[in-house]
Design a protein around this motif. Structure first.
Motif, PDB file in Angstrom:
ATOM      1  N   GLN A 182       1.281  15.825 -10.452  1.00 48.90           N
ATOM      2  CA  GLN A 182       1.201  14.993  -9.220  1.00 48.90           C
ATOM      3  C   GLN A 182       0.954  13.396  -9.704  1.00 48.90           C
ATOM      4  OE1 GLN A 182       0.699  15.715  -5.845  1.00 48.90           O
ATOM      5  NE2 GLN A 182       0.568  13.398  -5.717  1.00 48.90           N
ATOM      6  N   LYS A 183       0.647  13.280 -10.887  1.00 49.47           N
ATOM      7  CA  LYS A 183       0.318  12.059 -11.433  1.00 49.47           C
ATOM      8  C   LYS A 183       2.164  11.441 -11.451  1.00 49.47           C
ATOM      9  CE  LYS A 183      -0.244   9.824 -15.938  1.00 49.47           C
ATOM     10  NZ  LYS A 183      -0.797   9.701 -17.015  1.00 49.47           N
ATOM     11  N   ARG A 184       2.852  12.332 -12.183  1.00 48.27           N
ATOM     12  CA  ARG A 184       4.134  11.725 -12.323  1.00 48.27           C
ATOM     13  C   ARG A 184       4.980  11.208 -10.913  1.00 48.27           C
ATOM     14  NH1 ARG A 184       4.637  15.146 -16.827  1.00 48.27           N
ATOM     15  NH2 ARG A 184       5.545  16.875 -15.647  1.00 48.27           N
ATOM     16  N   ALA A 185       4.605  12.185  -9.852  1.00 48.72           N
ATOM     17  CA  ALA A 185       5.135  11.796  -8.746  1.00 48.72           C
ATOM     18  C   ALA A 185       4.622  10.676  -8.102  1.00 48.72           C
ATOM     19  CB  ALA A 185       4.774  13.165  -7.720  1.00 48.72           C
ATOM     20  N   ASN A 186       3.122  10.469  -8.111  1.00 49.04           N
ATOM     21  CA  ASN A 186       2.678   9.077  -7.753  1.00 49.04           C
ATOM     22  C   ASN A 186       3.268   8.112  -8.578  1.00 49.04           C
ATOM     23  OD1 ASN A 186       0.655  10.265  -6.208  1.00 49.04           O
ATOM     24  ND2 ASN A 186      -1.089  10.272  -7.347  1.00 49.04           N
ATOM     25  N   GLN A 187       3.584   8.214  -9.678  1.00 50.92           N
ATOM     26  CA  GLN A 187       4.352   6.851 -10.589  1.00 50.92           C
ATOM     27  C   GLN A 187       5.410   6.744  -9.822  1.00 50.92           C
ATOM     28  OE1 GLN A 187       3.053   4.855 -12.102  1.00 50.92           O
ATOM     29  NE2 GLN A 187       4.736   3.880 -12.952  1.00 50.92           N
ATOM     30  N   ARG A 188       6.683   7.865  -9.657  1.00 46.03           N
ATOM     31  CA  ARG A 188       7.752   7.614  -9.154  1.00 46.03           C
ATOM     32  C   ARG A 188       7.606   6.886  -7.769  1.00 46.03           C
ATOM     33  NH1 ARG A 188       8.982  12.641 -11.416  1.00 46.03           N
ATOM     34  NH2 ARG A 188       9.172  13.487  -9.379  1.00 46.03           N
ATOM     35  N   ALA A 189       6.903   7.440  -6.926  1.00 43.56           N
ATOM     36  CA  ALA A 189       6.717   6.909  -5.739  1.00 43.56           C
ATOM     37  C   ALA A 189       6.357   5.530  -5.741  1.00 43.56           C
ATOM     38  CB  ALA A 189       5.618   7.743  -4.854  1.00 43.56           C
ATOM     39  N   THR A 190       5.397   4.996  -6.619  1.00 40.25           N
ATOM     40  CA  THR A 190       4.731   3.666  -6.759  1.00 40.25           C
ATOM     41  C   THR A 190       6.105   2.707  -7.028  1.00 40.25           C
ATOM     42  OG1 THR A 190       2.733   4.605  -7.340  1.00 40.25           O
ATOM     43  CG2 THR A 190       3.274   2.255  -7.765  1.00 40.25           C
ATOM     44  N   LEU A 246       0.678  -1.083   0.039  1.00 40.79           N
ATOM     45  CA  LEU A 246      -0.143   0.023   0.008  1.00 40.79           C
ATOM     46  C   LEU A 246       0.845   1.222  -0.017  1.00 40.79           C
ATOM     47  CD1 LEU A 246      -2.890  -1.036   2.732  1.00 40.79           C
ATOM     48  CD2 LEU A 246      -3.002  -0.647   0.032  1.00 40.79           C
ATOM     49  N   PRO A 247       0.469   2.178  -0.663  1.00 43.02           N
ATOM     50  CA  PRO A 247       1.196   3.471  -0.718  1.00 43.02           C
ATOM     51  C   PRO A 247       1.316   4.258   0.839  1.00 43.02           C
ATOM     52  CG  PRO A 247      -0.726   3.770  -1.793  1.00 43.02           C
ATOM     53  CD  PRO A 247      -0.880   2.456  -1.566  1.00 43.02           C
ATOM     54  N   ASN A 248       2.118   4.821   1.085  1.00 43.10           N
ATOM     55  CA  ASN A 248       2.256   5.547   2.509  1.00 43.10           C
ATOM     56  C   ASN A 248       2.288   7.056   2.251  1.00 43.10           C
ATOM     57  OD1 ASN A 248       4.887   5.647   1.465  1.00 43.10           O
ATOM     58  ND2 ASN A 248       5.796   4.261   2.789  1.00 43.10           N
ATOM     59  N   TRP A 249       2.145   7.654   1.159  1.00 42.24           N
ATOM     60  CA  TRP A 249       2.245   9.015   0.843  1.00 42.24           C
ATOM     61  C   TRP A 249       0.757   9.358   0.442  1.00 42.24           C
ATOM     62  CZ3 TRP A 249       3.702   5.548  -2.580  1.00 42.24           C
ATOM     63  CH2 TRP A 249       3.124   5.538  -3.672  1.00 42.24           C
ATOM     64  N   THR A 250      -0.239   8.659   0.076  1.00 41.52           N
ATOM     65  CA  THR A 250      -1.409   8.961  -0.545  1.00 41.52           C
ATOM     66  C   THR A 250      -2.283   7.815  -0.329  1.00 41.52           C
ATOM     67  OG1 THR A 250      -2.666   9.927  -2.128  1.00 41.52           O
ATOM     68  CG2 THR A 250      -1.027   8.320  -2.890  1.00 41.52           C
ATOM     69  N   SER A 251      -3.155   7.656  -0.973  1.00 43.94           N
ATOM     70  CA  SER A 251      -4.131   6.444  -0.598  1.00 43.94           C
ATOM     71  C   SER A 251      -4.340   6.032  -2.239  1.00 43.94           C
ATOM     72  CB  SER A 251      -5.415   6.489  -0.013  1.00 43.94           C
ATOM     73  OG  SER A 251      -6.371   7.596  -0.793  1.00 43.94           O
ATOM     74  N   ALA A 252      -4.707   4.806  -2.375  1.00 43.55           N
ATOM     75  CA  ALA A 252      -5.207   4.129  -3.814  1.00 43.55           C
ATOM     76  C   ALA A 252      -6.252   4.884  -4.155  1.00 43.55           C
ATOM     77  CB  ALA A 252      -5.270   2.690  -3.784  1.00 43.55           C
ATOM     78  N   LEU A 256       8.259   2.284  -4.153  1.00 47.72           N
ATOM     79  CA  LEU A 256       7.563   1.711  -3.121  1.00 47.72           C
ATOM     80  C   LEU A 256       7.920   0.124  -3.479  1.00 47.72           C
ATOM     81  CD1 LEU A 256       5.245   1.458  -0.860  1.00 47.72           C
ATOM     82  CD2 LEU A 256       3.457   1.173  -2.537  1.00 47.72           C
ATOM     83  N   TRP A 257       7.481  -0.387  -4.669  1.00 46.52           N
ATOM     84  CA  TRP A 257       7.544  -1.743  -5.258  1.00 46.52           C
ATOM     85  C   TRP A 257       9.158  -2.219  -4.905  1.00 46.52           C
ATOM     86  CZ3 TRP A 257       6.513  -4.437 -10.451  1.00 46.52           C
ATOM     87  CH2 TRP A 257       6.664  -5.761 -10.222  1.00 46.52           C
ATOM     88  N   PHE A 258      10.189  -1.402  -5.315  1.00 44.42           N
ATOM     89  CA  PHE A 258      11.709  -1.395  -4.807  1.00 44.42           C
ATOM     90  C   PHE A 258      11.750  -1.625  -3.418  1.00 44.42           C
ATOM     91  CE2 PHE A 258      15.950  -1.526  -6.126  1.00 44.42           C
ATOM     92  CZ  PHE A 258      16.698  -0.997  -5.293  1.00 44.42           C
ATOM     93  N   GLU A 259      11.231  -0.899  -2.665  1.00 48.30           N
ATOM     94  CA  GLU A 259      11.355  -1.224  -1.275  1.00 48.30           C
ATOM     95  C   GLU A 259      10.699  -2.367  -0.787  1.00 48.30           C
ATOM     96  OE1 GLU A 259      12.681   1.536   1.712  1.00 48.30           O
ATOM     97  OE2 GLU A 259      13.963   1.424  -0.235  1.00 48.30           O
ATOM     98  N   GLN A 260       9.456  -2.560  -1.232  1.00 47.82           N
ATOM     99  CA  GLN A 260       8.836  -3.799  -0.801  1.00 47.82           C
ATOM    100  C   GLN A 260       9.650  -5.040  -1.078  1.00 47.82           C
ATOM    101  OE1 GLN A 260       5.620  -4.085   0.437  1.00 47.82           O
ATOM    102  NE2 GLN A 260       6.192  -6.235   0.651  1.00 47.82           N
TER     103      GLN A 260
END
Lengths: 393, 462
Positions: B79-87, B48-54, B90-94
């Motif tokens: 914002q969309k690009r920021a979400n994509q980078r963060a996702t 799950l994202p931790n900077w926003t919600s799905a 997120l997967w990398f960290e996961q």
């Protein structure tokens, strides 16, 4: 969507070169016809707009399709009753006047692809539009006719698919001294000194490749003639890569094929200024390159080929730019070209395919010409395609 | 009940089923009753994202769809690009920090198998969670959910597959890449008929799968000797009934998890298990990781790490947390393997394809540059297909990643014991004699030794 076939690299080369397919054993590691010729491939990345490069200025359709983007008389240099250079190409025009340039029009391939990635891959691998190959045409030349990775050099930090063969992959290096300093420093440098026999597994493979990196850096540094040159190359990365190539050729490096690229040609908006800047950089770069090669006495033995992964649409768009197209022009620069000047007829703006120019020359014919007439090797096996070579030198 | 595994076997197992082991974890696993069982969790939580919600990501997507004015769109696109980078981060960290190694490794494997490019964070999140939650379950469920995911529907143009104008992209990749493999007893006519079975498959405004009956061709379809009013789900059943699908999947799993050059008999054994278990992935993977041949010495250290295996390993074991949010993304691009961006439908190259002289030199220098917080010379190609405005200067830059490396803490995880040294744990293949000699000359403190070992070609193997 057409059928696509995957020619996976692992399917062709198994452990041990004994199992390499017969075609790779032809002239295995030896180009018996090699006479020291050099090829320099200059890639314009992004899809250069050919119609504003070599301008068909007497063609009504050109002007009607580009009400604000068509080049005005003060923006172009006529070299033919019907064609003019983009003014930014002035140094290039001077080479043209000396008979050093062949302009090949309408270059492309069947079923053109308008994705940068796919189209560039198609140019790099010389596959058909419906196939996905994992090796490059220059790489396959290296496989068949060379012994060292440095026989193919990309003057850049990353290696393009074009130079990746099954057995040999070229070296990517912006500057041999800097490469040595950055990548062969510390423990890695010491580990790279090993000369012992290597086994065929992946451990052995990695040591082998590391060794070829070291050999490449050493060979290129040793043959990097940095005598103060009189010529002014653009100070951009592209200009400097051409300078490095000239210096390596001057220093008699044993590289057969050099690769350099200039990016930024994807001019969807406000094309005029952006393209002019890039073409100017290109023209100054190749003019300096030719001057330097003439000075060191190597121009006779050097052929320069310039291409872009696709051209752009005939009609301009609403943002004063152009969108992805298909067929485009390509250039050969050399001393003894068979057909200097306009190699073939200009683009047909009346008969288009979905608004795009239709190719009349398959780019693989140019590759075949370079391989057969310049490098002196058979093209059919390297290109995995039977195509008549264009008569270029 | 799986056999008890010794240190060598555990290190090999976790190099393949995960991203490697530290000394500390190895010791814990040696004491465990069933180290293999730990790889197969009963339940997998969603990432799950931790900077926003799905839900917020979906709302943003809808807003972007409805906003036409370029000036109003711009902040939304940022914002969309920021979400994509963060996702992507997120997967990398996961992958690096997830509790269940094999769940994350399988998801990475499936990402290459069900190769898909997406720039939509909401779709990307769902795609990843399908791979993680179903990657060790029933293959047909995995295949169905991925085929119906917004990411795949968009990527393979499934929503353009309509009754009057079937689009064959999905049908073709389904056969060539997801199930049977290329040229396995089907031709163009079969692909056309299969495409008809999937007409009407699309997604609704909530990015959820939606079956549009009006666009579905309910007629009779004939392909590969079958004749009937088949739906998309029927096609999945038919393709899986064909043993060739098990053969194809088994071969891919073998090349990824065992050895780059497949052994025919061993692949066949795996295919049999997969087929007979009705494509139950956990059953097949338990079989693979319990087979004596999996632990054969020639399989150990036989693979070249993919860029993500290399990067995830560094993140995981040395707790590298670069200051800049885009750092791991830049490194993925520099090594030619970025999450959510495989080069084409075929996924990524493998093994020796990752390596050429310059790339290898870069990979060898990278670990110690990161751990010394030195400057890394980045270089990668512009991706004009993703961003026509991508500037070339960004693609070549010298960057310090500002990782705070806690050597004391690393020393709590990596240390010498009587039973095994650092080389044993960090490397899956013994050092070549000449390299071993160089290692002996390195100062004996932990930092110097680890920095040497992560710079060896052997560290690039798994």
């Amino acid at each position: 969507m057409n059928r696509r076939h995957f020619l996976k690299q692992s399917g062709l080369v198994t452990a041990g070169t004994l199992l390499a397919p017969a075609f790779l054993q032809q002239g295995w590691g030896n180009n018996l016809n090699y006479r020291g010729k050099k090829v320099i491939i200059v890639q314009l990345s992004g899809g250069n707009d050919g119609l504003n490069t070599i301008v068909p200025f007497t063609n009504d359709i050109y002007h009607r399709s580009r009400p604000r983007l068509a080049l005005r008389p003060d923006e172009r240099i006529a070299f033919d009753p019907d064609f003019a250079f983009n003014k930014a190409l002035k140094p290039f025009a001077e080479l043209y006047d000396r008979g050093y340039i062949s302009i090949i029009n309408n270059v492309g391939y069947p079923n053109p692809n308008r994705s940068h990635f796919r189209s560039m891959d198609i140019w790099h691998t010389a596959s058909g539009s419906d196939k996905i190959w994992q090796s490059g045409w220059v790489g396959r030349y290296l496989d068949a006719y060379c012994n060292h990775a440095y026989n193919g050099l990309e003057v850049d930090a990353t290696l393009s698919l074009a130079l990746k063969g099954h057995k040999l992959k070229g070296i990517a290096m912006e500057n041999p001294e800097q490469f040595r300093k950055a990548f062969l420093a510390g423990p890695v440098g010491r580990i790279a000194q090993q000369t012992d026999l290597l086994n065929e597994d992946n451990q052995g493979y990695l040591y082998k490749i590391l060794r070829s990196a070291r050999e490449g850096a050493e060979h290129l540094a040793a043959h990097h003639s940095t005598r103060t040159s009189q010529t002014d190359f653009p100070s951009t990365p592209f200009g400097q890569s051409l300078k490095t190539i000239a210096e390596l050729i001057g220093g008699e490096a044993e590289t057969h094929v050099y690769y350099a690229s200039l990016s930024g040609f994807d001019t969807h908006a406000q094309q005029r200024g952006a393209q002019a800047r890039l073409l100017s950089e290109y023209a100054e770069g190749v003019a300096a390159l030719v001057a330097e090669l003439e000075d060191s006495g190597h121009f006779d033995d050097t052929l320069i080929f310039t291409f872009s992964e696709f051209g752009r649409r005939v009609a301009q768009n609403a943002s004063n730019g152009t969108d992805h197209g298909a067929a485009n022009n390509a250039f050969l620069i050399g001393k003894n070209l068979k057909h200097p000047g306009l190699f073939n007829e200009g683009p047909n703006l009346a008969e288009l395919n979905r608004g795009d120019l239709i190719h009349t020359v398959d780019f693989r014919g140019i590759y075949a010409g370079i391989l057969e007439q310049w490098l002196g090797v058979s093209s059919k096996v390297i290109l995995q395609h039977d195509i008549a070579p264009l008569s270029i030198v | 009940m799986a056999p008890k595994l010794n240190a060598d076997q555990l290190l090999h197992l976790y190099a393949r089923a995960g991203f490697g082991l530290s000394t500390r974890r190895l010791e814990a696993l040696l004491d465990a009753t069933d180290a293999l069982d730990a790889l197969f969790p009963k339940h997998v939580d969603k990432m799950l994202p931790n900077w926003t919600s799905a839900a917020a990501m979906l709302a943003l997507r809808k807003e972007l769809d409805q906003t036409k004015d370029p000036q109003q769109r711009e902040p939304l696109r940022i914002q969309k690009r920021a979400n994509q980078r963060a996702t992507q981060n997120l997967w990398f960290e996961q992958m690096a920090l997830g509790e269940h190694d094999l769940v994350e490794k399988m998801a990475l494997f499936w990402h290459g198998h069900f190769a898909c490019r997406t720039l939509e964070s909401y779709d990307a999140l769902n795609y990843t969670n399908i791979l993680r939650q179903h990657g060790l379950g029933d293959f047909k469920t995995l295949l169905t959910k991925i085929s119906q995911s917004a990411a795949m529907v968009e990527f393979l143009h499934l929503s353009k597959n309509k009754k009057r104008q079937p689009n064959e992209d999905f049908a073709r990749e389904l056969c060539e890449l997801f199930t049977l493999g290329r040229d396995q007893g089907y031709g163009e006519a079969d692909i056309k008929e299969i495409a008809r079975c999937f007409t009407g498959w699309t997604i609704d405004e909530n990015r959820a799968f939606y079956f549009d009956e009006a666009q579905h061709d309910f007629g009779t379809k004939r392909f590969m000797g079958n004749d009937g009013h088949y739906s998309g789900e029927d096609v999945f059943t038919i393709l899986l009934e064909n043993k060739q699908t098990a053969n194809f999947l088994a071969r891919k799993l073998y090349v990824y998890f065992v050895h780059p050059v497949p052994n025919q008999q061993e692949v066949q054994a795996l295919a049999d298990v997969l087929y007979e278990s009705n494509y139950h992935l956990e059953t097949a993977m338990r079989f693979l990781f319990s087979a004596p041949w999996f632990y054969a010495p020639h399989n150990m250290g036989a693979k070249i790490k993919s860029p993500l295996e290399l990067l995830v390993g560094l993140r995981k074991h040395f707790d590298l947390e670069p200051l800049g949010k885009g750092s791991w993304i830049l490194l993925q691009r520099s090594l030619d393997q970025s999450l959510y961006a495989p080069p084409n439908v075929g996924g990524w190259p493998s093994d020796r394809d990752w390596i050429d002289a310059s790339r290898l030199a870069f990979r060898l220098q990278l670990p110690q540059l990161l751990m010394n917080n030195a400057e890394v010379q980045l270089a990668f190609r512009e991706d004009y297909d993703a961003n026509p405005m991508e500037s070339s200067t960004g693609t070549r830059q010298a960057r310090r990643f500002n990782c705070t490396v806690d050597w004391r803490r690393i020393g709590e995880f990596f240390y010498e014991t009587d039973a095994f040294g650092l080389t044993h744990v960090l490397l899956q293949k013994p050092l070549r004699p000449e390299t071993e000699q160089l290692y002996k000359q390195v100062p004996r403190d932990l930092t110097s030794r680890i920095l040497f070992l992560v710079s060896t070609p052997e560290y690039q193997l798994c």
